[in-house]
Write an enzyme that holds these catalytic residues in place. Structure first.
Site, PDB file in Angstrom:
ATOM      1  N   ARG A 156      -7.214  11.220  -6.070  1.00 47.87           N
ATOM      2  CA  ARG A 156      -8.370  10.335  -5.934  1.00 47.87           C
ATOM      3  C   ARG A 156      -9.665  11.079  -5.617  1.00 47.87           C
ATOM      4  NH1 ARG A 156     -10.960   7.459  -5.741  1.00 47.87           N
ATOM      5  NH2 ARG A 156     -11.288   6.377  -3.794  1.00 47.87           N
ATOM      6  N   ARG A 180      -3.467   6.437   0.849  1.00 51.59           N
ATOM      7  CA  ARG A 180      -4.067   7.671   1.385  1.00 51.59           C
ATOM      8  C   ARG A 180      -3.156   8.431   2.346  1.00 51.59           C
ATOM      9  NH1 ARG A 180      -9.603   5.336   3.574  1.00 51.59           N
ATOM     10  NH2 ARG A 180      -8.267   3.508   3.786  1.00 51.59           N
ATOM     11  N   ASP A 182      -6.894  -3.149  -7.315  1.00 45.24           N
ATOM     12  CA  ASP A 182      -7.554  -3.719  -6.143  1.00 45.24           C
ATOM     13  C   ASP A 182      -7.772  -5.208  -6.388  1.00 45.24           C
ATOM     14  OD1 ASP A 182     -10.246  -4.340  -4.446  1.00 45.24           O
ATOM     15  OD2 ASP A 182      -9.102  -2.697  -3.557  1.00 45.24           O
ATOM     16  N   TYR A 212     -14.609 -12.637   0.464  1.00 42.23           N
ATOM     17  CA  TYR A 212     -15.282 -11.356   0.159  1.00 42.23           C
ATOM     18  C   TYR A 212     -16.593 -11.579  -0.599  1.00 42.23           C
ATOM     19  CZ  TYR A 212     -11.652  -7.955   1.461  1.00 42.23           C
ATOM     20  OH  TYR A 212     -10.785  -7.148   2.152  1.00 42.23           O
ATOM     21  N   ARG A 269       0.810  -1.218   0.000  1.00 40.62           N
ATOM     22  CA  ARG A 269       0.000   0.000   0.000  1.00 40.62           C
ATOM     23  C   ARG A 269       0.841   1.264   0.000  1.00 40.62           C
ATOM     24  NH1 ARG A 269      -4.084  -1.007   4.365  1.00 40.62           N
ATOM     25  NH2 ARG A 269      -4.647  -3.034   3.563  1.00 40.62           N
TER      26      ARG A 269
END
Length: 366
Positions: A49, A40, A85, A163, A36
């Protein structure tokens, strides 16, 4: 990141330290990258983004390229990992996933009954469904100008299955695990379908320009040793084998592959023999123990606790030095034991990268 390049005539690679370490060759310094690292915690990432829906960003090769390059403009990292992703694979199977603010990725219609498997595409043309990832990889590989290698990735079958059934994040994975106990055959059917798509997807990433591949079994820790043996490991093995044989068939480069099965210390021995050049580790295992279990033929990657980056910079340096002493500087790729968190300070990420380079050089000299 603005032209439409071809997956040929890539710039010459200037820093191959990461690839050499992955293949077990000697390196002057220990290579480092962060899971990552495009994230962010970087103000420029948040800015890029801001206006976009998350999955719309994933489908824009130009934006993926820009986000992948951002951390490399700040830090002397030894590898880039394509911004994407793991849930693009369930999308390719026909499932709808939306990013809900404050909640994370959410499936509008998760799999509830065995019959729901019939709704999934049984044959997936990865170029048609995931070509945008391939374009992002090709564009980014050119835009990197040979600075560092580019890593492609996918989620592993069990993690994606969990998921698809849970419909999002879960602390227990009880719905997905209940399938393993109640519907073992249907579970294997789904895992096999996923493994086939993942194989084609990873091969396509190499064809597009990825120079290494990482498989994320992020939810391994929800399984015990027996279930991991039955429902995760066989597919992890098959993917490595199938990807390698397809790369050979298609005369594509045999790139190093990394398996990262979070919290699966009980399976380290098996993972070391699963056909991957590199075994990624989370922060809950001692480096010496991991070395003892995995033997001499694989490279290890990891495993600083991501929360260590909240410590003062001097402390980060000390922790990195200890980590390098424990793992040894060779056959080793420094990383965190999981991804960077959004509220981390970029300066502290910089301190981590710098400490890996300076301490490993020092240890190698003496």
């Amino acid at each position: 990141c603005s032209f439409t390049p071809s997956p040929k005539g890539f710039p010459k690679l200037k820093n191959d330290t990461f690839l050499r370490a992955a293949r077990g060759e000697e390196t002057e310094h220990t290579p480092v990258w962060c899971m990552r690292q495009a994230g962010r915690y970087l103000p420029e990432f948040r800015e890029t983004r801001a206006a976009q829906d998350f999955f719309a960003t994933c489908r824009s090769p130009k934006l993926c390229c820009e986000l992948t390059l951002q951390p490399l403009r700040r830090f002397p990292l030894d590898a880039a990992i394509i911004f994407s992703d793991i849930l693009v694979v369930p999308q390719a199977l026909g499932m709808e996933v939306v990013m809900v603010p404050g909640k994370g990725p959410t499936f509008t219609e998760p799999l509830k009954e065995v019959e729901d498997l019939l709704k999934l595409r049984q044959k997936v043309d990865v170029t048609a469904e995931l070509g945008y990832v391939f374009q992002a990889i090709t564009l980014t590989r050119h835009s990197l100008e040979g600075r560092v290698p580019l890593i492609g990735f996918s989620g592993a079958p069990w993690t994606l299955m969990s998921y698809m059934i849970e419909g999002g994040g879960s602390t227990t994975m009880a719905k997905a695990k209940s399938w393993l106990y109640r519907h073992p055959e249907a579970s294997h059917q789904l895992l096999r379908l996923l493994a086939n798509v993942i194989t084609d997807y990873l091969v396509g990433q190499v064809a597009a320009g990825a120079q290494a591949l990482q498989l994320f079994e992020s939810h391994a820790g929800h399984l015990g040793p027996e279930q991991f043996q039955d429902f995760a490991l066989p597919y992890i093995r098959d993917i490595a084998q199938a990807v390698k044989s397809k790369l050979k068939e298609e005369a594509l480069p045999l790139v190093p592959m990394i398996i990262f099965a979070k919290d699966a210390h009980y399976a380290l021995r098996d993972l070391a023999h699963a056909g991957y050049e590199v075994v990624g580790l989370d922060w809950t295992i001692r480096p010496q123990e991991a070395r003892a279990q995995t033997g001499k033929d694989v490279t290890l990657q990891g495993n600083l606790d991501p929360c260590a980056l909240y410590a003062p910079k001097e402390k980060i340096g000390e922790l990195v030095k200890k980590m390098l002493e424990d793992f040894g500087t060779q056959r080793y790729i420094a990383n965190l034991g999981h991804g960077l968190y959004p509220d981390m300070s970029p300066e502290h990420v910089g301190a981590f990268v710098e400490a890996v380079h300076s301490h490993s050089r020092h240890i190698n000299k003496h």
